[in-house]
Motif scaffolding. Sequence first.
Motif, PDB file in Angstrom:
ATOM      1  N   PHE A  52       0.817  -1.213   0.000  1.00 23.97           N
ATOM      2  CA  PHE A  52       0.000   0.000   0.000  1.00 23.97           C
ATOM      3  C   PHE A  52       0.857   1.271   0.000  1.00 23.97           C
ATOM      4  CE2 PHE A  52      -4.171  -1.780   2.005  1.00 23.97           C
ATOM      5  CZ  PHE A  52      -4.387  -2.491   0.840  1.00 23.97           C
ATOM      6  N   GLY A  53       1.994   1.213   0.695  1.00 23.62           N
ATOM      7  CA  GLY A  53       2.854   2.390   0.743  1.00 23.62           C
ATOM      8  C   GLY A  53       3.358   2.762  -0.632  1.00 23.62           C
ATOM      9  N   ARG A  54       3.799   1.782  -1.399  1.00 24.84           N
ATOM     10  CA  ARG A  54       4.295   2.047  -2.746  1.00 24.84           C
ATOM     11  C   ARG A  54       3.168   2.504  -3.661  1.00 24.84           C
ATOM     12  NH1 ARG A  54       9.469   2.712  -4.334  1.00 24.84           N
ATOM     13  NH2 ARG A  54       9.965   1.037  -2.899  1.00 24.84           N
ATOM     14  N   ILE A  55       1.987   1.913  -3.506  1.00 24.07           N
ATOM     15  CA  ILE A  55       0.835   2.361  -4.303  1.00 24.07           C
ATOM     16  C   ILE A  55       0.558   3.837  -4.029  1.00 24.07           C
ATOM     17  CG2 ILE A  55      -1.649   2.116  -4.653  1.00 24.07           C
ATOM     18  CD1 ILE A  55      -1.312  -0.874  -4.013  1.00 24.07           C
ATOM     19  N   GLY A  56       0.564   4.202  -2.750  1.00 22.61           N
ATOM     20  CA  GLY A  56       0.336   5.601  -2.390  1.00 22.61           C
ATOM     21  C   GLY A  56       1.378   6.523  -2.985  1.00 22.61           C
ATOM     22  N   LEU A 239      -1.436   0.009 -19.727  1.00 23.18           N
ATOM     23  CA  LEU A 239      -1.573  -1.376 -20.195  1.00 23.18           C
ATOM     24  C   LEU A 239      -0.289  -2.171 -19.962  1.00 23.18           C
ATOM     25  CD1 LEU A 239      -3.260  -3.523 -21.641  1.00 23.18           C
ATOM     26  CD2 LEU A 239      -2.393  -2.600 -23.815  1.00 23.18           C
ATOM     27  N   ALA A 240       0.847  -1.538 -20.227  1.00 31.44           N
ATOM     28  CA  ALA A 240       2.127  -2.227 -20.041  1.00 31.44           C
ATOM     29  C   ALA A 240       2.327  -2.629 -18.578  1.00 31.44           C
ATOM     30  CB  ALA A 240       3.272  -1.325 -20.502  1.00 31.44           C
ATOM     31  N   TRP A 241       2.016  -1.710 -17.636  1.00 30.39           N
ATOM     32  CA  TRP A 241       2.158  -2.042 -16.222  1.00 30.39           C
ATOM     33  C   TRP A 241       1.186  -3.150 -15.815  1.00 30.39           C
ATOM     34  CZ3 TRP A 241       5.959  -1.673 -13.175  1.00 30.39           C
ATOM     35  CH2 TRP A 241       6.846  -0.594 -13.223  1.00 30.39           C
ATOM     36  N   CYS A 242      -0.012  -3.128 -16.352  1.00 29.46           N
ATOM     37  CA  CYS A 242      -0.987  -4.184 -16.030  1.00 29.46           C
ATOM     38  C   CYS A 242      -0.521  -5.535 -16.566  1.00 29.46           C
ATOM     39  CB  CYS A 242      -2.364  -3.824 -16.595  1.00 29.46           C
ATOM     40  SG  CYS A 242      -3.157  -2.428 -15.765  1.00 29.46           S
ATOM     41  N   ALA A 263       3.268  -5.056  -9.115  1.00 33.38           N
ATOM     42  CA  ALA A 263       1.899  -4.903  -8.622  1.00 33.38           C
ATOM     43  C   ALA A 263       1.589  -3.490  -8.128  1.00 33.38           C
ATOM     44  CB  ALA A 263       1.605  -5.933  -7.530  1.00 33.38           C
ATOM     45  N   PRO A 264       2.404  -2.907  -7.245  1.00 32.57           N
ATOM     46  CA  PRO A 264       2.050  -1.567  -6.750  1.00 32.57           C
ATOM     47  C   PRO A 264       2.053  -0.502  -7.834  1.00 32.57           C
ATOM     48  CG  PRO A 264       4.207  -2.230  -5.929  1.00 32.57           C
ATOM     49  CD  PRO A 264       3.599  -3.440  -6.545  1.00 32.57           C
ATOM     50  N   TYR A 265       2.954  -0.611  -8.807  1.00 34.57           N
ATOM     51  CA  TYR A 265       2.972   0.378  -9.885  1.00 34.57           C
ATOM     52  C   TYR A 265       1.754   0.212 -10.787  1.00 34.57           C
ATOM     53  CZ  TYR A 265       7.513   2.302  -8.744  1.00 34.57           C
ATOM     54  OH  TYR A 265       8.531   2.961  -8.100  1.00 34.57           O
ATOM     55  N   ALA A 266       1.396  -1.024 -11.097  1.00 34.97           N
ATOM     56  CA  ALA A 266       0.215  -1.253 -11.923  1.00 34.97           C
ATOM     57  C   ALA A 266      -1.041  -0.743 -11.228  1.00 34.97           C
ATOM     58  CB  ALA A 266       0.085  -2.743 -12.239  1.00 34.97           C
ATOM     59  N   ILE A 267      -1.184  -1.081  -9.948  1.00 37.02           N
ATOM     60  CA  ILE A 267      -2.363  -0.629  -9.193  1.00 37.02           C
ATOM     61  C   ILE A 267      -2.363   0.883  -9.060  1.00 37.02           C
ATOM     62  CG2 ILE A 267      -3.530  -0.723  -6.950  1.00 37.02           C
ATOM     63  CD1 ILE A 267      -2.401  -3.586  -6.651  1.00 37.02           C
ATOM     64  N   GLY A 268      -1.179   1.472  -8.830  1.00 33.28           N
ATOM     65  CA  GLY A 268      -1.082   2.915  -8.651  1.00 33.28           C
ATOM     66  C   GLY A 268      -1.470   3.689  -9.899  1.00 33.28           C
TER      67      GLY A 268
END
Length: 370
Positions: A52-56, A239-242, A263-268
């Motif tokens: 979650f920290g990286r997503i934020g 799309l690339a991150w996903c 995962a965190p970059y794709a979600i972010g």
Amino acid sequence: MTNNNKRFEHIDSMRAIAALLVVWLHTSEIFSKIAAPSVQDALYDVAHFFDFGRIGVVIFFAISGFVIPASLNGSRLEGVRSFLIKRFFRMYPLYWLSIPFGLITSWYIWDKEISSNMVLWNLTMVQEAAGYQSIQGLYWTLQTELVFYALCVLLFVSGLLRSVWVLSALAGMFTVAHLGPPILAVLGVQIPSITIPWLATMCLNLGVMFWGALFRSWVDQRGSSFPVLANLPLFGFVLAWCCLALYAVKMISINHAYWELCAPYAIGVLSFALMTLSEKVTSRGLVWLGTISYSIYLFHPVVMYSISRAVQTSDMEWIKGWTTGSYMLLTVVLTVLLSAMTYRFVELPSIRMGSRLARRPAASRVLQAS
């Protein structure tokens, strides 16, 4: 002015969500180790698994890309001058205030060695580039912000900051600088990679920031002058991150590092895109929390480590034996109260002072002309 504020209220809401995700990870990690065992310990397991920290942080960086380049306008000289003054007063006064609190709560009360060189270099925000440890671990993100500001100024002076093709190229270049070698390694091709961890991470985050700037160009020019072909790098980035995240799911049992990175970059980036395009969150409470999110970001470790120290070493029996969620909630409440005060008495006056100083030369010329 009112309409413009309304237009981007969802950006402040995103700042609040990003800050709360960072606080969630940090507090759950600390308190799950010292709290009374309960099902609430899963709050850390979830936050750690998805990071979650990286997503934020990714959402924060995308927001910076979305907002910062648009604030550089006017003539080259006046535009850069105004930008630098406003950014300085926006970033540094509150940051400097957080340093002594960080020294006490992250170092002194834990009997860690403190050097004068480390403290002095921390005043610059570029301490890690100079080889010195940050007083608070999260300061590393601010160094990336400064590099992005410098690059934006260079692009503005050269007249390239509004070019969607330059923004697309930079988003791709910085991302590939980090991801290119490991992706090619999977395909059996070995090329040199960036060996300095903070620099490799910075490249990845600069890619997100320039993508955010490209996204702002698309929002501002949608339906008019935005080149059709520029949609490819804009939405292809997401799309690339996903796709990388889906590959990481496939490889999670073999190499968990893929999941931890992708995962965190794709979600972010996906969350930022969705919350900017369709699912705009404009809750009044979140907008307000987003307004004080810089204070929340800088001061939640101060509150968190103070509570942790009190639980572990103080004679305050009433604060011991709580569950993880209870400590997390206490940290959030106290952090918000502290941040409301630091925003009111430090951050907001600093922002206003920066705006006044940035306007002063223009006002002087008007008076002289009259």
